[in-house]
Design a protein around this motif. Sequence first.
Motif, PDB file in Angstrom:
ATOM      1  N   ALA A  52      37.220  33.574  41.305  1.00 54.15           N
ATOM      2  CA  ALA A  52      37.367  31.576  41.760  1.00 54.15           C
ATOM      3  C   ALA A  52      38.794  31.164  41.268  1.00 54.15           C
ATOM      4  N   HIS A  53      39.250  31.713  40.277  1.00 57.88           N
ATOM      5  CA  HIS A  53      40.962  31.368  40.142  1.00 57.88           C
ATOM      6  C   HIS A  53      41.786  32.698  40.322  1.00 57.88           C
ATOM      7  N   VAL A  54      43.094  32.333  40.639  1.00 51.33           N
ATOM      8  CA  VAL A  54      44.032  33.400  40.456  1.00 51.33           C
ATOM      9  C   VAL A  54      44.616  33.156  38.616  1.00 51.33           C
ATOM     10  N   THR A  55      44.549  34.211  37.943  1.00 54.80           N
ATOM     11  CA  THR A  55      44.669  33.363  37.053  1.00 54.80           C
ATOM     12  C   THR A  55      46.060  34.275  37.030  1.00 54.80           C
ATOM     13  N   LEU A  56      47.032  33.763  36.149  1.00 58.47           N
ATOM     14  CA  LEU A  56      47.886  34.575  36.226  1.00 58.47           C
ATOM     15  C   LEU A  56      48.124  36.100  35.887  1.00 58.47           C
ATOM     16  N   GLY A  57      47.447  36.988  34.894  1.00 55.69           N
ATOM     17  CA  GLY A  57      46.997  37.414  34.937  1.00 55.69           C
ATOM     18  C   GLY A  57      46.832  38.724  36.238  1.00 55.69           C
ATOM     19  N   TRP A  58      46.132  38.163  37.333  1.00 53.64           N
ATOM     20  CA  TRP A  58      46.054  38.756  38.416  1.00 53.64           C
ATOM     21  C   TRP A  58      47.701  38.443  38.893  1.00 53.64           C
ATOM     22  N   ALA A  59      48.305  37.355  38.861  1.00 54.53           N
ATOM     23  CA  ALA A  59      49.570  36.843  39.597  1.00 54.53           C
ATOM     24  C   ALA A  59      50.262  37.763  38.735  1.00 54.53           C
ATOM     25  N   VAL A  60      50.180  38.592  38.339  1.00 50.69           N
ATOM     26  CA  VAL A  60      51.384  39.091  37.689  1.00 50.69           C
ATOM     27  C   VAL A  60      51.457  40.836  39.464  1.00 50.69           C
ATOM     28  N   VAL A  61      50.463  41.125  39.376  1.00 48.15           N
ATOM     29  CA  VAL A  61      49.953  42.544  40.422  1.00 48.15           C
ATOM     30  C   VAL A  61      50.349  41.029  42.101  1.00 48.15           C
ATOM     31  N   LEU A  62      49.923  40.680  41.949  1.00 49.43           N
ATOM     32  CA  LEU A  62      49.939  39.383  43.291  1.00 49.43           C
ATOM     33  C   LEU A  62      52.091  38.765  43.822  1.00 49.43           C
ATOM     34  N   GLY A  82      45.756  36.388  23.212  1.00 50.84           N
ATOM     35  CA  GLY A  82      46.687  37.306  22.351  1.00 50.84           C
ATOM     36  C   GLY A  82      45.851  38.853  22.136  1.00 50.84           C
ATOM     37  N   LYS A  83      44.594  38.782  22.436  1.00 48.11           N
ATOM     38  CA  LYS A  83      43.811  40.043  22.434  1.00 48.11           C
ATOM     39  C   LYS A  83      43.705  40.688  23.540  1.00 48.11           C
ATOM     40  N   GLU A  84      42.504  40.221  23.918  1.00 52.19           N
ATOM     41  CA  GLU A  84      42.065  40.639  24.813  1.00 52.19           C
ATOM     42  C   GLU A  84      43.031  40.651  26.385  1.00 52.19           C
ATOM     43  N   LYS A  85      42.846  41.989  27.685  1.00 56.76           N
ATOM     44  CA  LYS A  85      43.254  41.984  28.968  1.00 56.76           C
ATOM     45  C   LYS A  85      43.408  40.386  29.701  1.00 56.76           C
ATOM     46  N   MET A  86      43.901  39.407  29.797  1.00 60.06           N
ATOM     47  CA  MET A  86      43.326  38.247  30.622  1.00 60.06           C
ATOM     48  C   MET A  86      42.575  38.713  31.448  1.00 60.06           C
ATOM     49  N   SER A  87      41.094  37.569  31.762  1.00 64.54           N
ATOM     50  CA  SER A  87      40.461  37.377  32.610  1.00 64.54           C
ATOM     51  C   SER A  87      39.482  36.262  32.590  1.00 64.54           C
ATOM     52  N   GLN A  88      38.659  36.223  33.516  1.00 62.37           N
ATOM     53  CA  GLN A  88      38.170  35.270  33.818  1.00 62.37           C
ATOM     54  C   GLN A  88      36.771  35.615  33.244  1.00 62.37           C
ATOM     55  N   SER A  89      36.116  36.086  32.944  1.00 59.42           N
ATOM     56  CA  SER A  89      35.138  36.302  32.709  1.00 59.42           C
ATOM     57  C   SER A  89      35.384  35.450  30.606  1.00 59.42           C
ATOM     58  N   LEU A  90      36.353  36.152  29.853  1.00 56.49           N
ATOM     59  CA  LEU A  90      36.799  35.828  28.816  1.00 56.49           C
ATOM     60  C   LEU A  90      37.134  34.340  28.256  1.00 56.49           C
ATOM     61  N   GLY A  91      37.854  33.407  29.278  1.00 56.64           N
ATOM     62  CA  GLY A  91      37.545  32.154  29.220  1.00 56.64           C
ATOM     63  C   GLY A  91      39.378  32.667  28.342  1.00 56.64           C
ATOM     64  N   LYS A 134      43.671  30.127  48.762  1.00 62.08           N
ATOM     65  CA  LYS A 134      44.479  29.418  48.775  1.00 62.08           C
ATOM     66  C   LYS A 134      45.445  28.621  47.844  1.00 62.08           C
ATOM     67  N   GLN A 135      45.154  29.836  47.045  1.00 64.63           N
ATOM     68  CA  GLN A 135      45.654  30.028  45.238  1.00 64.63           C
ATOM     69  C   GLN A 135      46.432  31.446  45.794  1.00 64.63           C
ATOM     70  N   VAL A 136      45.849  31.962  46.551  1.00 68.11           N
ATOM     71  CA  VAL A 136      47.224  33.201  46.864  1.00 68.11           C
ATOM     72  C   VAL A 136      48.634  33.653  46.886  1.00 68.11           C
ATOM     73  N   TYR A 137      48.194  32.480  47.971  1.00 74.12           N
ATOM     74  CA  TYR A 137      49.321  31.703  49.209  1.00 74.12           C
ATOM     75  C   TYR A 137      49.761  31.292  48.482  1.00 74.12           C
ATOM     76  N   LYS A 138      49.874  30.401  46.939  1.00 74.61           N
ATOM     77  CA  LYS A 138      50.713  30.360  46.744  1.00 74.61           C
ATOM     78  C   LYS A 138      51.974  31.259  45.923  1.00 74.61           C
ATOM     79  N   ILE A 139      51.424  32.755  46.230  1.00 63.23           N
ATOM     80  CA  ILE A 139      52.402  33.562  45.735  1.00 63.23           C
ATOM     81  C   ILE A 139      53.141  34.651  46.833  1.00 63.23           C
ATOM     82  N   LEU A 140      51.656  34.685  47.235  1.00 67.23           N
ATOM     83  CA  LEU A 140      51.958  35.800  49.110  1.00 67.23           C
ATOM     84  C   LEU A 140      52.458  34.782  50.459  1.00 67.23           C
TER      85      LEU A 140
END
Length: 400
Positions: free
Chosen positions: A44-54, A222-231, A105-111
Amino acid sequence: MTIDNQLAALRRGAAEIISEEDLRKKLQEGRPLRIKLGVDPTIAHVTLGWAVVLRKLRDFQKFGHTACLVIGDFTAQIGDPSGKSKTRPQLTREQVQENVAAVSKQVYKILDPELTEISYNRDWLGAMSFEDVIRLASRYTVARILERDDFTKRLKEERPIAMHEILYPLCQGFDSVELRADVELGGNDQKFNNLVGRTLMSQYGQDPQVVLLMPLLVGTDGKEKMSQSLGNYISVVDTPRDMYGKTMSIPDHLLENWFVLCTDVPLEEIKELVGASQAGTLNPRDAKRRLAKEIVTLYHSAQAAEEEDNYFIETFSKRNQPVEAEEASIPEDMVSEGQVALHVLIGRLGLAKSNGDAKKLIEAGAVSLDGEKATGLMVPVADLKGKVLKVGKHQFRKLS
RNA sequence: GGGGAGAUGCCCGAGUGGCCAAUGGGAACAGACUGUAAAUCUGUCGGCGAGAGCCUUCGCAGGUUCGAAUCCUGCUCUCCCCA
């Protein structure tokens, strides 16, 4: 721009390119390359983590290449076999399209939408017959599939692996065949799947895709990979305030990683900043402020970044009352005999998970009014109006 | 198909008839200290309720009992060994 320069830009932050030589060759062909990226339709969200790849994908677009987003509406049923997720229910095409519309909508903030192509893998995976599946499955061996980390680990820990899970990498690999991808982008955890794509493409007589892997962005914890489910994430549509604040709360050791992966700050400059803060010539906090400003600028504006930086210094460093806090009015029905139950108010304003939780926060001394710690639960309305209610570290409401 | 082990709160994991909303650890949240960092110390950690208390939870469904996470029956799921 020369091929060397392009390569250098594409290499920035990359964990691995398999192989760089292949990539160079493809770039030299001078045609628009097809750059594949798989998308999980449940997000549901484009996180900064996914944004890395985008953002990396956008780099390719800048050189005129085409972004091929594959919505994994078929593969989502399986779920990438991390062992955490159970088989998920099949989403209808409508549901998927709603999600995609919301997220794009969020994706096209980048692409760049002009150079973006979207496809749904149910179109080909869903159309396969059982015979097709068997034929596909025969192209890969059990031993090789089980090389995958998750599987090895689960096997060792005597945890279950369902049959369909081992087909996941094949499905994703087959997407590459279907799309005739030149390059597949992914997070570092996608290495196995992406390499399966290479193998399958050669089996189907295609030139194997180049695999470009980006490191996983570590989340705000600071520990886990950034993800929606981990909050532990920052979304590209977070308010400037949240974005700035969450960035300031990341542990210091993430500084370099975040600078490289989340901003466009030149590598040499990052090295200086990080070096200085490690050497003690620069307060790491100030390096982080720079990071926070860069990120806010990217997704909002330079002006917003400046404002949040001021707010931060005033409110948290100098510990002043916030200049402006969100207004919240005390509902009439909560006042009885001139008194208001503070914990219920906090619960009602959504500043705590529940009334009980709010009560605990008050007991823990986490609630204050105009800087004065609240002690009792029942407070006269007159003592509330016009004051700034603070709950926890960073939630403020001006009561009226 | 045969034999064995197991399913507990966000996660791991104790608990074998009442003292169990359930020991312990981790995570999380909050407080102190700070730089909304780290480390450390402290508190909280199912929900509702001002409170007494009420409700929900120990894979699922029944049963025994004054009383069950703990005993019985059936079911579901998982792992191991043999074939």
